[in-house]
Design an enzyme around this catalytic site. Structure first.
Site, PDB file in Angstrom:
ATOM      1  CE1 TYR A  91      -3.393  -2.630   0.152  1.00 50.64           C
ATOM      2  CE2 TYR A  91      -3.831  -2.065   2.429  1.00 50.64           C
ATOM      3  CZ  TYR A  91      -4.117  -2.804   1.308  1.00 50.64           C
ATOM      4  OH  TYR A  91      -5.151  -3.714   1.349  1.00 50.64           O
ATOM      5  N   GLY A 129     -17.018   3.158  -3.781  1.00 47.13           N
ATOM      6  CA  GLY A 129     -17.733   4.423  -3.859  1.00 47.13           C
ATOM      7  C   GLY A 129     -19.156   4.323  -4.350  1.00 47.13           C
ATOM      8  CG  LEU A 130     -20.608   1.600  -7.682  1.00 46.59           C
ATOM      9  CD1 LEU A 130     -20.702   0.164  -8.134  1.00 46.59           C
ATOM     10  CD2 LEU A 130     -21.458   2.500  -8.560  1.00 46.59           C
ATOM     11  CG  LEU A 131     -22.849   0.098  -2.206  1.00 50.71           C
ATOM     12  CD1 LEU A 131     -22.450  -1.153  -1.437  1.00 50.71           C
ATOM     13  CD2 LEU A 131     -24.323   0.041  -2.585  1.00 50.71           C
ATOM     14  N   GLY A 132     -21.710   4.837  -1.667  1.00 52.87           N
ATOM     15  CA  GLY A 132     -21.449   5.992  -0.813  1.00 52.87           C
ATOM     16  C   GLY A 132     -22.280   7.211  -1.143  1.00 52.87           C
ATOM     17  N   GLY A 133     -23.377   7.007  -1.876  1.00 51.35           N
ATOM     18  CA  GLY A 133     -24.188   8.156  -2.266  1.00 51.35           C
ATOM     19  C   GLY A 133     -23.699   8.791  -3.549  1.00 51.35           C
ATOM     20  CB  SER A 145     -14.327  -2.922  -1.589  1.00 50.21           C
ATOM     21  OG  SER A 145     -14.943  -2.044  -2.519  1.00 50.21           O
ATOM     22  N   PRO A 146     -16.253  -2.089   1.510  1.00 58.23           N
ATOM     23  CG  PRO A 146     -16.286  -1.011   3.577  1.00 58.23           C
ATOM     24  CD  PRO A 146     -15.354  -1.575   2.555  1.00 58.23           C
TER      25      PRO A 146
END
Length: 329
Positions: free
Chosen positions: A53, A222-226, A217-218
């Protein structure tokens, strides 16, 4: 803060883990320090990183490697008392240079990678040493021999996996049992409302062996972040994210409308959904700001009703249950 055991072990970790993949690449050292300070103050004791990382994860671009570990090490060096307040997890597997033995899970690379991580982290031990991916070219006898040696030397305490298939987990555990070892304490898998494949075989395997699940990736990159709301507010999505948005727009619209009805941000709902799963030990939060971390912590107190869980399943259907009933009888 809420705490639980890491799988079947006696180790107690916070149910929100601080993910540090952005440290060094998207978040500079000063901002990373502030995020870690806030995490520790909030009661987060589970810090997750990896040797790779901090920069582009490519063997021909190794200049960025190890930066996340360096930043954590510098933060620990500021106040050595912090080390005993956190459970420190890192990973091994990814190429760390272009040489043929600078990657994967040979005993040679595991030993060298662990020693390099210890130097960067400025510590004498790693609490959870995770295999970042499966290496089917290296026999489990060799892998466990290397891990046993590191445990005997006090350099690592627990061993975890990441991105393993269900049968890899079973094979690892059976080999560990034959050597009278604890085996895997945890598995990090891609798992969120949009990615539920692990429900077929990985989660059943983890439940059977008493291994904790740590979803990465919960919020689905970013798709589920609004994301629809962010576009409305003028924030531009990457081209890859835009393609996903177009593909999933009807579901995203239904999801964000449901979150609005719940008076909750989409990211918090996504994290809370994962925390409802009893196999999940901790969810990785990889914030880029202190504010994002503070928001994610709200998932700990959000209880989703059975009705809401059913609505989420309708919007984001899983694979149909566990194997083989998901596709047979």
């Amino acid at each position: 803060m809420q705490y639980t055991h890491l799988g079947r072990t006696g180790l107690t970790v916070s149910r929100i883990a601080l993910g540090t993949m952005n440290f060094g690449e998207l978040v500079d050292e000063a901002a990373s320090f502030k995020i870690m300070d806030e995490a520790l103050d909030a009661g987060i004791n589970f810090f997750d990183t990896a040797d790779v990382y901090g920069g582009p994860q490519s063997p021909d671009m190794a200049k960025g490697y190890g930066i996340s570990e360096d930043i954590i090490g510098n933060w620990l060096d500021q106040d050595p008392s912090r080390r005993d307040k956190i459970i420190l997890a890192t990973k091994v597997y990814q190429p760390m240079d272009t040489g043929p033995n600078e990657k994967y899970l040979s005993a040679y690379h595991i030993r060298r990678a662990c020693e390099a991580s210890l130097r960067r982290l400025k510590t004498d031990h790693i609490d959870l040493y995770q295999m970042h991916h499966i290496d089917r070219a290296t026999p489990w006898e060799e892998i466990w021999q290397a891990m046993e040696q590191l445990i005997r030397e006090g350099k690592i305490t627990y061993v975890g996996s990441s991105n393993f298939a269900g049968w890899d987990i079973a094979t690892a555990q059976c080999t560990a049992a034959s050597r009278h070892l604890l085996g895997l304490a945890s598995e990090q898998s891609l798992y969120n409302l949009t990615q539920r494949t692990v429900e077929l075989e990985v989660i059943p395997a983890l439940r059977h062996f008493g291994i904790g699940l740590i979803p990465w990736s919960p919020i689905g990159m970013g798709l589920l972040g609004g994301v629809l709301g962010e576009i409305t507010e003028g924030r531009r999505a990457t081209s890859a994210l835009q393609r996903q948005i177009q593909k999933l727009r009807p579901q995203l619209e239904a999801y964000e409308a449901l979150c609005q009805d719940l008076a909750q941000t989409p990211a918090v709902v996504a994290l809370a959904w994962l925390l409802h799963n009893p196999v999940v030990t901790a969810v990785i939060s990889g914030p880029r700001t202190v504010q994002q971390l503070q928001q994610n912590l709200q998932a700990l107190t959000l209880k989703l009703s059975d009705e809401t869980l059913a609505k989420l399943d309708a919007i984001w259907p899983g694979p149909g249950g566990e194997a083989p009933k998901a596709y047979a009888w």
